[in-house]
Design a protein around this motif. Structure first.
Motif, short mmCIF file in Angstrom:
data_model
loop_
_atom_site.label_atom_id
_atom_site.label_comp_id
_atom_site.label_asym_id
_atom_site.label_seq_id
_atom_site.Cartn_x
_atom_site.Cartn_y
_atom_site.Cartn_z
N LYS A 140 12.03 7.26 4.27
CA LYS A 140 12.20 5.81 4.34
C LYS A 140 11.05 5.16 5.08
O LYS A 140 10.48 4.16 4.62
CB LYS A 140 13.52 5.48 5.03
CG LYS A 140 13.78 3.98 5.12
CD LYS A 140 15.12 3.68 5.78
CE LYS A 140 15.36 2.18 5.85
NZ LYS A 140 16.66 1.87 6.50
N VAL A 141 10.68 5.75 6.22
CA VAL A 141 9.54 5.22 6.99
C VAL A 141 8.26 5.33 6.19
O VAL A 141 7.44 4.41 6.15
CB VAL A 141 9.41 5.96 8.34
CG1 VAL A 141 8.16 5.52 9.07
CG2 VAL A 141 10.65 5.73 9.19
N SER A 142 8.08 6.47 5.51
CA SER A 142 6.87 6.66 4.70
C SER A 142 6.80 5.64 3.57
O SER A 142 5.73 5.11 3.25
CB SER A 142 6.86 8.08 4.13
OG SER A 142 6.85 9.03 5.17
N GLY A 143 7.96 5.36 2.94
CA GLY A 143 7.99 4.35 1.88
C GLY A 143 7.63 2.98 2.39
O GLY A 143 6.94 2.21 1.72
N GLU A 144 8.08 2.67 3.61
CA GLU A 144 7.71 1.39 4.22
C GLU A 144 6.22 1.31 4.47
O GLU A 144 5.60 0.24 4.31
CB GLU A 144 8.48 1.20 5.52
CG GLU A 144 9.98 0.98 5.32
CD GLU A 144 10.73 0.93 6.63
OE1 GLU A 144 10.09 1.17 7.68
OE2 GLU A 144 11.95 0.64 6.62
N LEU A 145 5.60 2.43 4.85
CA LEU A 145 4.15 2.44 5.08
C LEU A 145 3.40 2.18 3.79
O LEU A 145 2.39 1.46 3.78
CB LEU A 145 3.73 3.79 5.67
CG LEU A 145 4.09 4.05 7.14
CD1 LEU A 145 3.68 5.46 7.55
CD2 LEU A 145 3.42 3.02 8.05
N VAL A 146 3.87 2.74 2.68
CA VAL A 146 3.22 2.48 1.39
C VAL A 146 3.29 1.00 1.05
O VAL A 146 2.30 0.38 0.65
CB VAL A 146 3.89 3.33 0.27
CG1 VAL A 146 3.33 2.93 -1.08
CG2 VAL A 146 3.68 4.81 0.52
N THR A 147 4.49 0.42 1.22
CA THR A 147 4.68 -1.01 0.92
C THR A 147 3.78 -1.87 1.79
O THR A 147 3.13 -2.81 1.31
CB THR A 147 6.15 -1.41 1.13
OG1 THR A 147 6.98 -0.59 0.29
CG2 THR A 147 6.36 -2.87 0.78
N GLU A 148 3.74 -1.56 3.09
CA GLU A 148 2.92 -2.35 4.01
C GLU A 148 1.44 -2.19 3.71
O GLU A 148 0.67 -3.14 3.88
CB GLU A 148 3.22 -1.92 5.45
CG GLU A 148 4.62 -2.34 5.91
CD GLU A 148 4.98 -1.77 7.27
OE1 GLU A 148 4.13 -1.04 7.83
OE2 GLU A 148 6.08 -2.04 7.76
N ALA A 149 1.03 -1.01 3.26
CA ALA A 149 -0.38 -0.80 2.90
C ALA A 149 -0.77 -1.66 1.71
O ALA A 149 -1.83 -2.30 1.69
CB ALA A 149 -0.63 0.68 2.60
#
Length: 325
Positions: A140-149
């Motif tokens: 979930k955290v990793s997915g948020e990082l992709v979105t934020e990137a």
């Protein structure tokens, strides 16, 4: 003493002689990059895939090569080892951060047995090593990082659009933004093709590429605007060619000197920053190309007014003022 010049101080090259060829090549490269992205995907690093971070402390200096060699037989996949310089720790303690990618079952955490095997392997290199903390980063955290990137890169390009539009005219903004989209797309494409690890450092490189390419494009556009006011009777194509030739020496010297430093970092900087440096090298080469053959060519296609007292010709084009310089 003569100054070093990569190109003559005065040139008269026709950069628009093969505009259609360069446009077709750039378009094909962008389409290929999109296809590669969806067909092969990016080789996401731990930052985007999740995994486990093990923090180590030792009285001995961190031996990154030794740690990596000791863990290699465990077959853990993507492992990142970074020495941490933290002033809050005692001066006789050396701290490292070891990140292990999520394993094949999709769970971000690494099995306790694997962590135990890692600790055993590292103790063969440094018997005094301790492991004060073990943390896991979930999908979930990793997915948020992709979105934020993605949001970060998109906002950077949008900010460029507003800045160029306010400083110049909308035709300049369109050329600059489309050239930036070209640079970012081709960079992502080459990472998908070569399957180089894509992590947060590469996002930083993409944002840096956007800034570098924009700077190069603004230098050319500034000269274009000056020459549009100076040579009011010259066709736009001639003014663009003149402007690019006048800034060519500066463009090549800036890119060349930056590439010298980047090639040195690529050869001597180690695996930790190699992906970031590769992205920068690729981005500077592509950015220099796009500021000449993409941004300026788009400006030529769109046209630009030099006398705002003239109105649009009603046919979708833009009239030019026939006034002596």
């Amino acid at each position: 003493m003569r100054r070093l010049r990569l190109v003559p101080e005065t040139t008269n090259w026709d950069f628009f002689r093969l505009t259609k060829v360069f446009f077709a090549a750039s378009g094909a490269a962008m389409i290929a990059s999109v296809v590669l992205f969806f067909a092969m995907g990016l080789n996401f690093g731990i930052d985007f895939r999740g995994g486990t971070t093990i923090r180590t402390e030792s009285a001995q200096p961190v031996d990154v090569g030794g740690y990596r060699a000791a863990m290699a037989p465990l077959g853990l996949g993507d492992v990142a080892i970074t020495e941490v310089f933290d002033p809050s720790f005692a001066s006789d303690q050396h701290v490292a951060q070891i990140r292990i990618e999520a394993q094949g079952d999709g769970d971000a955490s690494v099995a306790q047995q694997v962590i135990a095997d890692v600790e055993t392997a590292l103790k063969t290199v440094d018997p005094s090593i301790t492991f004060p903390s073990v943390e896991s980063v979930g999908p979930k955290v990793s997915g948020e990082l992709v979105t934020e990137a993605v949001i970060a890169v998109s906002l950077a390009i949008a900010a460029v659009l507003v800045y160029i539009w306010l400083r110049f005219e909308w035709q300049f903004a369109a050329g600059a933004v489309l050239s930036l989209v070209h640079d970012v797309t081709l960079t992502i494409g080459i990472f998908a093709l070569l399957q180089i690890k894509f992590d947060l450092a590469i996002i930083a490189a993409l944002l840096t590429i956007v800034g570098y390419s924009l700077n190069d494009t603004v230098v050319v556009f500034d000269r274009v605007r000056e020459n549009l006011q100076k040579y009011k009777k010259r066709p736009l194509k001639e003014v663009l060619n003149l402007s690019i030739n006048e800034t060519l020496s500066r463009t090549t010297m800036t890119s060349f000197t930056t590439l010298i430093a980047l090639f040195a970092l690529f050869a001597l900087g180690g695996d930790v920053i190699r992906g970031f440096v590769f992205a920068m090298i690729w981005g500077i080469v592509v950015g220099t190309y796009s500021s000449i053959y993409v941004a300026s060519a788009i400006l030529l296609k769109l046209g630009v007014k030099r006398d705002w007292s003239k109105k649009n010709d009603g046919k979708g084009g833009t009239q030019f003022a026939n006034i002596d310089a």
